[in-house]
Design a protein around this motif. Structure first.
Motif, PDB file in Angstrom:
ATOM      1  N   PRO A 349      14.504 -34.054  16.005  1.00 15.81           N
ATOM      2  CA  PRO A 349      14.858 -35.547  15.115  1.00 15.81           C
ATOM      3  C   PRO A 349      15.332 -35.158  13.704  1.00 15.81           C
ATOM      4  CG  PRO A 349      12.583 -35.523  15.259  1.00 15.81           C
ATOM      5  CD  PRO A 349      12.975 -34.374  16.358  1.00 15.81           C
ATOM      6  N   TYR A 350      14.476 -34.082  13.104  1.00 16.61           N
ATOM      7  CA  TYR A 350      14.701 -33.911  11.677  1.00 16.61           C
ATOM      8  C   TYR A 350      16.257 -33.079  11.413  1.00 16.61           C
ATOM      9  CZ  TYR A 350      13.756 -28.964  13.351  1.00 16.61           C
ATOM     10  OH  TYR A 350      13.837 -27.979  14.106  1.00 16.61           O
ATOM     11  N   ASN A 525       2.857 -36.337  -2.788  1.00 13.68           N
ATOM     12  CA  ASN A 525       2.248 -37.214  -1.677  1.00 13.68           C
ATOM     13  C   ASN A 525       3.165 -38.323  -1.020  1.00 13.68           C
ATOM     14  OD1 ASN A 525      -0.254 -35.956  -1.679  1.00 13.68           O
ATOM     15  ND2 ASN A 525      -0.892 -36.728  -3.621  1.00 13.68           N
ATOM     16  N   ARG A 526       3.880 -38.588  -1.859  1.00 13.47           N
ATOM     17  CA  ARG A 526       4.952 -39.921  -1.383  1.00 13.47           C
ATOM     18  C   ARG A 526       5.972 -39.180  -0.496  1.00 13.47           C
ATOM     19  NH1 ARG A 526       9.647 -42.920  -4.846  1.00 13.47           N
ATOM     20  NH2 ARG A 526      10.463 -44.015  -3.110  1.00 13.47           N
ATOM     21  N   MET A 527       6.418 -37.982  -0.837  1.00 15.82           N
ATOM     22  CA  MET A 527       7.278 -37.046   0.163  1.00 15.82           C
ATOM     23  C   MET A 527       6.963 -36.910   1.242  1.00 15.82           C
ATOM     24  SD  MET A 527       8.661 -33.164  -0.907  1.00 15.82           S
ATOM     25  CE  MET A 527       9.405 -32.227   0.237  1.00 15.82           C
ATOM     26  N   GLN A 528       5.614 -36.422   1.403  1.00 16.62           N
ATOM     27  CA  GLN A 528       4.657 -36.047   2.501  1.00 16.62           C
ATOM     28  C   GLN A 528       4.712 -37.383   3.511  1.00 16.62           C
ATOM     29  OE1 GLN A 528       0.290 -34.917   2.480  1.00 16.62           O
ATOM     30  NE2 GLN A 528       1.251 -32.900   2.991  1.00 16.62           N
ATOM     31  N   GLU A 529       4.175 -38.531   2.772  1.00 18.10           N
ATOM     32  CA  GLU A 529       4.169 -39.790   3.461  1.00 18.10           C
ATOM     33  C   GLU A 529       5.481 -39.942   4.230  1.00 18.10           C
ATOM     34  OE1 GLU A 529       3.122 -44.532   2.720  1.00 18.10           O
ATOM     35  OE2 GLU A 529       2.571 -42.812   1.136  1.00 18.10           O
ATOM     36  N   VAL A 530       6.641 -39.897   3.571  1.00 15.77           N
ATOM     37  CA  VAL A 530       7.945 -40.092   4.159  1.00 15.77           C
ATOM     38  C   VAL A 530       8.311 -39.351   5.294  1.00 15.77           C
ATOM     39  CG1 VAL A 530      10.314 -40.380   3.496  1.00 15.77           C
ATOM     40  CG2 VAL A 530       9.051 -41.343   2.051  1.00 15.77           C
ATOM     41  N   ALA A 531       8.137 -38.043   4.930  1.00 16.81           N
ATOM     42  CA  ALA A 531       8.403 -37.046   6.053  1.00 16.81           C
ATOM     43  C   ALA A 531       7.430 -37.093   7.422  1.00 16.81           C
ATOM     44  CB  ALA A 531       8.304 -35.365   5.399  1.00 16.81           C
ATOM     45  N   ARG A 532       6.225 -37.613   7.223  1.00 15.42           N
ATOM     46  CA  ARG A 532       5.598 -37.882   8.525  1.00 15.42           C
ATOM     47  C   ARG A 532       5.965 -38.778   9.212  1.00 15.42           C
ATOM     48  NH1 ARG A 532      -0.375 -36.531   6.040  1.00 15.42           N
ATOM     49  NH2 ARG A 532      -0.478 -34.220   6.382  1.00 15.42           N
ATOM     50  N   LYS A 533       6.288 -39.814   8.474  1.00 11.23           N
ATOM     51  CA  LYS A 533       6.645 -41.183   9.035  1.00 11.23           C
ATOM     52  C   LYS A 533       7.565 -40.982   9.927  1.00 11.23           C
ATOM     53  CE  LYS A 533       7.621 -46.181   8.206  1.00 11.23           C
ATOM     54  NZ  LYS A 533       7.603 -47.243   6.866  1.00 11.23           N
ATOM     55  N   PRO A 538      10.742 -30.474   8.325  1.00 12.25           N
ATOM     56  CA  PRO A 538      11.061 -29.225   7.517  1.00 12.25           C
ATOM     57  C   PRO A 538      10.587 -29.860   5.971  1.00 12.25           C
ATOM     58  CG  PRO A 538      12.903 -29.485   8.830  1.00 12.25           C
ATOM     59  CD  PRO A 538      11.792 -30.515   9.025  1.00 12.25           C
ATOM     60  N   TRP A 539      10.794 -31.279   5.729  1.00 15.20           N
ATOM     61  CA  TRP A 539      10.276 -31.937   4.304  1.00 15.20           C
ATOM     62  C   TRP A 539       8.912 -32.114   4.268  1.00 15.20           C
ATOM     63  CZ3 TRP A 539      13.422 -31.047   0.973  1.00 15.20           C
ATOM     64  CH2 TRP A 539      14.824 -30.989   0.937  1.00 15.20           C
ATOM     65  N   GLU A 540       8.229 -32.174   5.478  1.00 16.12           N
ATOM     66  CA  GLU A 540       6.763 -32.236   5.452  1.00 16.12           C
ATOM     67  C   GLU A 540       6.105 -30.785   5.221  1.00 16.12           C
ATOM     68  OE1 GLU A 540       2.840 -33.091   8.186  1.00 16.12           O
ATOM     69  OE2 GLU A 540       4.735 -33.410   9.081  1.00 16.12           O
ATOM     70  N   ALA A 541       6.855 -29.776   5.682  1.00 13.97           N
ATOM     71  CA  ALA A 541       6.409 -28.253   5.465  1.00 13.97           C
ATOM     72  C   ALA A 541       6.622 -28.025   3.990  1.00 13.97           C
ATOM     73  CB  ALA A 541       7.233 -27.402   6.049  1.00 13.97           C
TER      74      ALA A 541
END
Length: 721
Positions: A349-350, A525-533, A538-541
């Motif tokens: 999906p990414y 932390n906000r970036m990680q939350e968006v990426a996981r959701k 790649p953005w979570e990584a």
């Protein structure tokens, strides 16, 4: 005169377990021997049961009593006959003294009782343990699926007859099974099937270390057991995937791979081992090997649910390359292959946001259609199909806005946008070549045109380009931060999570440079939350990687280690070469900071190995930037070896760095020679040390690098002493 006859005993009830035990061993029980014998003469069922018991006494059951000589039924019957004869035989004219008859009978009975008592006890213990095992197995089958939590195959100690889809475990059934397996093992500690069953209960409960210990106990019983090897491999893989410690993760996955290979040596046809091997290689980031293993599996099992899962892994690996995604989307657009586009959105999906933007952009570009049969209508159909599938998978419906934006453009606006996009591509090329000033000078006009159109998606790219130009041209972080804030506002207006994550990453980089770590952590932390959701792997990584960097700067080594380990795991799955190498290198830096020099050296070595492996498909040729990274890693290994007093290794690393350093990199070459000189001094090879320092005098005299000049001055002083 009528002949007198003695009354015959009643046939009586069938023999109980205690009656059988007393009869065979000659023990006294509640029922007289005469009653037992009379009943056996007339009861077929009890005779059959006695025959079965005597068969057990024959000693052929699974080698449980190898140390005891087998007792045949004939021997038992002969001994029983002897006892009966001694007890009931009438006197004869040449009568043997009674004391001798009874002595013979007693001797025979002692042998019989000694052997048969042990064997009969074993028989009833085996029966009891078998009953417990059967109850345990029935309870486990109610909750059993042949899949571990991360999807590895495991069909022991019995084949699955239920679903191959993993569902929440029936805790009550697992607890019952565990209890019965314990009881079976309490009776027979070496009951292999019960050990395998108990291990499976632990696997279902995600108690991986306990499961591994049970599989190990089975393996310690004797020759390699393929089922136990397979099970141990699964538990090792699960432990590795669950571990936050990067060293443990790597070690466990490598051990799991070794177990699956061991199974395949014993049984080359083991589909479970081959399937699990392919999955483990994928998780380790060894994608070329994983693809080869998947091809081998599919050639033998093309139609099962397991083969379909491996095809999804195959597509995941291939979809890590954007060029493959573009080619597959265009092919599916031409063929109107709905299922291919939906499958792509499901497994990767990414990649879909970029694919949608690319397809829509190509729908405006007349050059794209030259020599191709893929028309604008087909491309727009594929974009709508991808948007619908992507929205279903991730919950992100923002790209419907982009479709509406393209659908609302008038013919003149479509032409204008196509021209603007071409100009934007040219500026990006200039930026890549280091021509930052031209990019900055020409972007304001393009920005106004995009704003007129309402193209917030391209405005995100434009402000990112401007921010990077300020960042790399003269380290103007204040101006770069201003552009990145504009970038974030446009991303929020577009509502696209991937663009928001990208803008947050850019802002966080500025906060890190300015040592504003609280703001950087909030951003990341906000970036990680968006990426996981929204499943933007790649953005979570990269969020994990940047968090690792921030924690490292704050001297929070353990937190940094955790983040870099997560970045490494995702990087391996995604096949992100740079992310893997950088994560390995940074893990080495964190471990060095924590004083774990040996572990740090190992990770720097792994970073170097990964860096070389990724350049291997190009024939080992490296760009100047890649050569610099190689040299930097070798230098870190050299200095670590110096600190650990491994002088030979230090010299080897520094000499390898000298061979790799790009021509003209004077500062880098000087740093290497300083390290090499230090290694020679430590080894008391003063002549070699002096030679290296002599080669660096011109750099020291130039005054360009004062920190290097100071180090050279110090080492020359050491040599003079």
């Amino acid at each position: 005169m009528r002949k007198h006859t003695e009354p015959q005993p009643s046939i009586g009830p069938c023999l109980s377990e205690a009656d059988f035990y007393n009869f065979v061993t000659g023990s006294k029980g509640e029922r007289p021997d005469e009653d037992l014998e009379f009943h056996l003469i007339r009861c077929d069922a009890c005779r059959e049961q006695l025959a079965g018991l005597l068969e057990i006494l024959d000693g052929n059951d699974e080698g449980d009593l190898e140390a005891i000589p087998p007792v045949s039924e004939e021997e038992i019957q002969e001994t029983l006959a002897l006892v009966q004869h001694a007890r009931k035989a009438p006197a004869s004219p040449r009568r043997v003294p009674s004391w001798r008859q009874w002595a013979m009978a007693a001797a025979a009975l002692i042998v019989l009782v000694g052997l048969s008592a042990l064997l009969v006890h074993n028989y009833f213990e085996r029966k009891k343990s078998g009953d417990f095992y059967n109850q345990a197995r029935a309870a486990l089958e109610a909750a059993y699926v042949p899949v571990s939590p991360n999807g590895l195959r495991l069909e022991i100690p019995f084949s699955s007859s239920g679903s191959d889809q993993r569902a929440p475990a029936d805790e009550a059934a697992l607890n019952r099974a565990e209890n019965f397996f314990y009881q079976a093992l309490a009776v027979r500690e070496d009951m292999m099937e019960a050990r395998l069953g108990l291990a499976l209960v632990y696997l279902n409960k995600a108690r991986f270390s306990s499961a591994r210990l049970e599989f190990q106990k089975v393996l310690s019983l004797g020759s390699p057991n393929p089922r136990a090897l397979l099970g141990r491999g699964v538990t090792l893989c699960e432990e590795g995937l669950a571990s936050r410690d990067p060293l443990e993760r790597k070690t466990r996955l490598e051990s799991a791979l070794a177990d699956f290979d061991a199974v395949l040596k014993i049984d080359q046809a083991s589909r479970e081992a081959q399937y699990n091997k392919a999955l483990t290689l994928y998780e380790m980031g060894r994608h070329r090997e994983a693809l080869a293993e998947i091809d081998r599996y599919l050639s033998r099992d093309p139609g099962s649910i397991w083969s379909q899962r491996l095809r999804n892994i195959q597509l995941k690996i291939r979809a890590t390359r954007s060029e493959f995604v573009d080619k597959e989307v265009n092919r599916a657009a031409l063929a109107h292959d709905l299922s291919a586009l939906e499958r792509l959105a499901t497994v990767a999906p990414y990649q879909i946001p970029d694919a949608i933007r690319g397809v829509l952009k190509n729908s405006l570009d007349a050059r794209f259609h030259e020599g191709q049969s893929t028309g604008s209508a087909s491309l727009i159909w594929s974009a709508r199909t991808l948007e619908a599938a992507y929205g279903t998978v991730t919950g992100d419906r923002s790209y419907k806005r982009l479709l509406d934006f393209y659908g609302g453009l008038s013919p003149p606006e479509r032409k204008k946008k196509n021209l603007l996009d071409s100009r934007m591509e040219n500026l990006v090329d200039l930026h890549r070549k280091g021509n930052y000033e031209t990019a900055l000078r020409n972007t304001p006009l393009i920005a106004r045109e995009y704003q007129t159109l309402g193209d917030y998606w391209q405005l995100v790219n434009l402000y990112h380009l401007r921010g990077n130009s300020f960042y790399y041209s003269n380290a103007d972080f204040r101006s770069a931060a201003r552009e990145y804030r504009k970038m974030l506002r446009c991303a929020q207006h577009a509502g696209a999570p991937d663009l928001i994550a990208r803008a947050l990453a850019s802002q966080a980089s500025i906060y890190n440079e300015d040592q504003e770590y609280d703001d950087a952590l909030a951003c990341l932390n906000r970036m990680q939350e968006v990426a996981r959701k929204y499943r933007l792997d790649p953005w979570e990584a990269y969020a994990h990687q940047y968090l690792g960097q921030a924690y490292l700067m704050l001297n929070q080594g353990e937190a940094s280690l955790k983040e870099y380990a997560s970045a490494l795991a995702l990087g391996c799955r995604l096949g992100e070469e740079q992310l893997v190498v950088v994560s390995l290198e940074n893990l080495g830096a964190v471990l060095e900071q924590l004083g774990r020099d040996r572990d740090a050296s190992r990770f720097f070595g792994l970073a170097l190995q990964a860096h070389d492996e990724y350049s291997a498909p190009r024939g080992g040729d490296k760009t100047p930037a890649e050569m610099v990274r190689t040299v930097n890693i070798l230098c870190k290994l050299g200095y670590l070896s110096l600190r650990m007093k491994n002088l030979a290794a230090a010299q080897t690393h520094f000499l390898a760095a000298l061979k790799t350093v790009p021509r003209g990199a004077r500062e880098l070459e000087t740093r290497i020679r300083i390290g090499l000189a230090q290694a020679f001094i430590e080894a008391r090879d003063f002549e070699s040390a002096g030679r290296e320092l002599t080669l660096t005098r011109s750099v020291a005299a130039s005054g360009e690098f004062p920190d290097l000049a100071w180090q050279l001055h110090y080492l020359n002083g050491v040599l003079q002493q």
